[in-house]
Design an enzyme around this catalytic site. Structure first.
Site, PDB file in Angstrom:
ATOM      1  N   HIS A 150       2.445  -3.486   6.901  1.00 50.14           N
ATOM      2  CA  HIS A 150       1.475  -2.417   6.648  1.00 50.14           C
ATOM      3  C   HIS A 150       1.479  -1.415   7.796  1.00 50.14           C
ATOM      4  O   HIS A 150       2.094  -1.634   8.825  1.00 50.14           O
ATOM      5  CB  HIS A 150       0.060  -3.003   6.552  1.00 50.14           C
ATOM      6  N   GLU A 187       1.741   3.852   2.970  1.00 52.76           N
ATOM      7  CA  GLU A 187       2.220   3.343   4.256  1.00 52.76           C
ATOM      8  C   GLU A 187       3.756   3.423   4.319  1.00 52.76           C
ATOM      9  O   GLU A 187       4.469   2.421   4.383  1.00 52.76           O
ATOM     10  CB  GLU A 187       1.669   1.919   4.464  1.00 52.76           C
ATOM     11  N   GLU A 229       0.539  -4.610  11.089  1.00 56.09           N
ATOM     12  CA  GLU A 229       0.184  -3.191  10.986  1.00 56.09           C
ATOM     13  C   GLU A 229       1.024  -2.429  12.008  1.00 56.09           C
ATOM     14  O   GLU A 229       0.845  -2.602  13.212  1.00 56.09           O
ATOM     15  CB  GLU A 229      -1.305  -2.976  11.301  1.00 56.09           C
ATOM     16  N   HIS A 237       0.864  -1.185   0.000  1.00 51.29           N
ATOM     17  CA  HIS A 237       0.000   0.000   0.000  1.00 51.29           C
ATOM     18  C   HIS A 237       0.898   1.232   0.000  1.00 51.29           C
ATOM     19  O   HIS A 237       1.729   1.409   0.901  1.00 51.29           O
ATOM     20  CB  HIS A 237      -0.930  -0.008   1.210  1.00 51.29           C
TER      21      HIS A 237
HETATM   22 ZN   LIG Z   1      -1.921  -1.615   4.178  1.00 54.65          ZN
END
Ligand SMILES: [Zn+2]
Ligand SMILES: *[C@@H]1O[C@H](CO)[C@@H](O)[C@H](O)[C@H]1NC(C)=O
Ligand SMILES: *[C@@H]1O[C@H](CO)[C@@H](O)[C@H](O)[C@H]1NC(C)=O
Length: 416
Positions: free
Chosen positions: A300, A174, A376, A171
């Site tokens: 992430h 990020e 994350e 992504h």
């Molecule tokens: Zn992500």
């Protein structure tokens, strides 16, 4: 083919001349959704109030982080009050934090005091490949849609080690992920303590710091908050990009993904439609000996979670769930000991939200890799994607400790 080359050249030219998208006085609200009425209300207002989700609540009782332009904030706040939403303001002016992420004086060498561009990261990869030729083996899985190479490094001190595979920055926005993982690569090359030396010497690390190279470049040059790839699959040409972490070929489009090309969660026109994903899976299939990868990680931000399969259902747990949780606990506990940062662990569907077609699910169900996580990183939504550069080193240090704990826990149950 020629047309495609011209198009690609055109796109690069365009990106340079295009003005950066600005977020002056955009606010981010944390809004709790307690009932179905509230859930529906937010969805019906999405377009008219130009709401854009940084993080979406998927179950009642959870919160969404929602960004709004200044002209709709009053209307939005009265709507929230009228319908009894519990909410608070998280970010007062998004642009201030974006500006703080872009240094006036660029340091082009990697010192982890700034967020770097793809060119700077690649220049650094050149340096470490030259400096540590016996330890670092460069690889390229192929090119992105717009023609940027997608580079990785294999770090290996000796033959016969089990391997960990890490993809990061799938992504685009990020940024903390590639900043963190490049620091970790540096740690592996020059270990600062015996525990890190151990995991450097006795594990092979395959690391792709920036998987979504097009999106990452776009997030630097044009639109800081870009998430997806840059593949234009929408026939109207209005919406661009696939959510690459919904594009893997396992239970594609089952849940937690969208078929609308304008959605942030657009899974693409077909599984592995995007070259970033088809080439990643082909690389894992063809260039890494079957069975050597023991752990697969997709990095992430944000939210501070270690998420395992299943993503598509909260009603079932995978066969290796106890092992996954043991190793996730090893990661989270070790990370916590550094600065007291709390990471929550569990399956995606029970801990955060439902998802299918993601990398970790593919790694487990298709490749039989027993341990895999979506991790994350910081924070919990205070600044979300626009963490200040001062946070890079603390985040990278705690994650390094986390990986030490992860390897130790994996060894305890003979995963490694
Ligand atoms: Zn992500
Ligand atoms: C909001 O809460 C008040 C007091 O609890 C209640 O009277 C009102 O009906 C609620 N409004 C909505 C839209 O749920
Ligand atoms: C990779 O291998 C899996 C089986 O291990 C297979 O199902 C899949 O189609 C392969 N993908 C590519 C791109 O080669």
């Amino acid at each position: 083919m020629l047309l495609k080359i011209l198009l690609v050249v055109g796109l690069f030219g365009l990106a340079r001349s295009v003005e950066q998208v600005r977020y002056d006085n955009y606010k981010v609200y944390n809004v709790r959704i307690d009932d179905l009425e509230q859930f529906k209300l937010l969805h019906t207002q999405e377009r008219s109030l130009k709401l854009s989700s940084w993080r979406e609540a998927r179950h009642l009782g959870e919160s969404s982080d929602i960004m709004l332009p200044p002209e709709y904030q009053k209307t939005f706040e009265s709507l929230l009050t009228k319908h009894n939403f519990t909410y608070n303001l998280k970010i007062d002016n998004v642009q201030t934090h974006i500006d703080a992420q872009r240094p006036k004086q660029r340091i082009t060498s990697m010192e982890w005091t700034q967020f770097h561009t793809l060119e700077e990261i690649y220049a650094w990869l050149d340096v470490i490949e030259d400096r540590y030729p016996d330890i670092v083996t460069p690889f390229t899985i192929g090119n992105s849609y717009e023609g940027r190479p997608i580079r990785g490094v294999k770090i290996s001190y000796k033959e016969g080690n089990p391997a960990v595979f890490i993809e990061s920055n799938i992504h685009a926005r990020e940024w903390i992920t590639s900043a963190t993982i490049t620091y970790f690569i540096d740690e592996l090359l020059v270990p600062r303590n015996p525990a890190v030396r151990d995991i450097a010497q006795n594990v092979d690390w395959y690391i792709i710091p920036v998987l979504n190279t097009d999106g990452f470049a776009y997030s630097h040059e044009v639109e800081r908050l870009w998430r997806k790839s840059r593949l234009p699959s929408d026939p109207t040409g209005e919406c661009i990009g696939t959510d690459l972490n919904r594009n893997f070929d396992y239970l594609w489009m089952l849940t937690g993904a969208e078929s609308d090309p304008c959605s942030q969660l657009y899974a693409g026109p077909s599984p592995e439609s995007d070259p970033e994903i088809s080439q990643l899976t082909a690389y894992i299939n063809n260039s890494i000996p079957e069975g050597t990868i023991k752990i697969y990680i997709s990095l992430h931000s944000y939210g501070q979670y270690v998420l395992s399969p299943w993503g598509h259902t909260a009603l079932e747990f995978p066969e290796h769930y106890p092992q996954m949780m043991h190793v996730a606990k090893g990661f989270s506990d070790a990370l916590y000991r550094r600065y007291g940062t709390v990471f929550t662990y569990g399956s995606s569907a029970t801990t955060l939200y439902e998802v299918s077609g993601s990398g970790k699910e593919w790694a487990y169900a298709v490749k039989n890799i027993k341990i895999h996580y979506t991790i994350e990183l910081r924070d919990k939504g205070e600044l979300g994607f626009v963490l200040p550069p001062e946070d890079i080193i603390p985040v990278a240090r705690e994650v390094t400790e986390g990986f030490v704990g992860m390897i130790a826990a994996a060894r305890e149950i003979d995963i490694l």
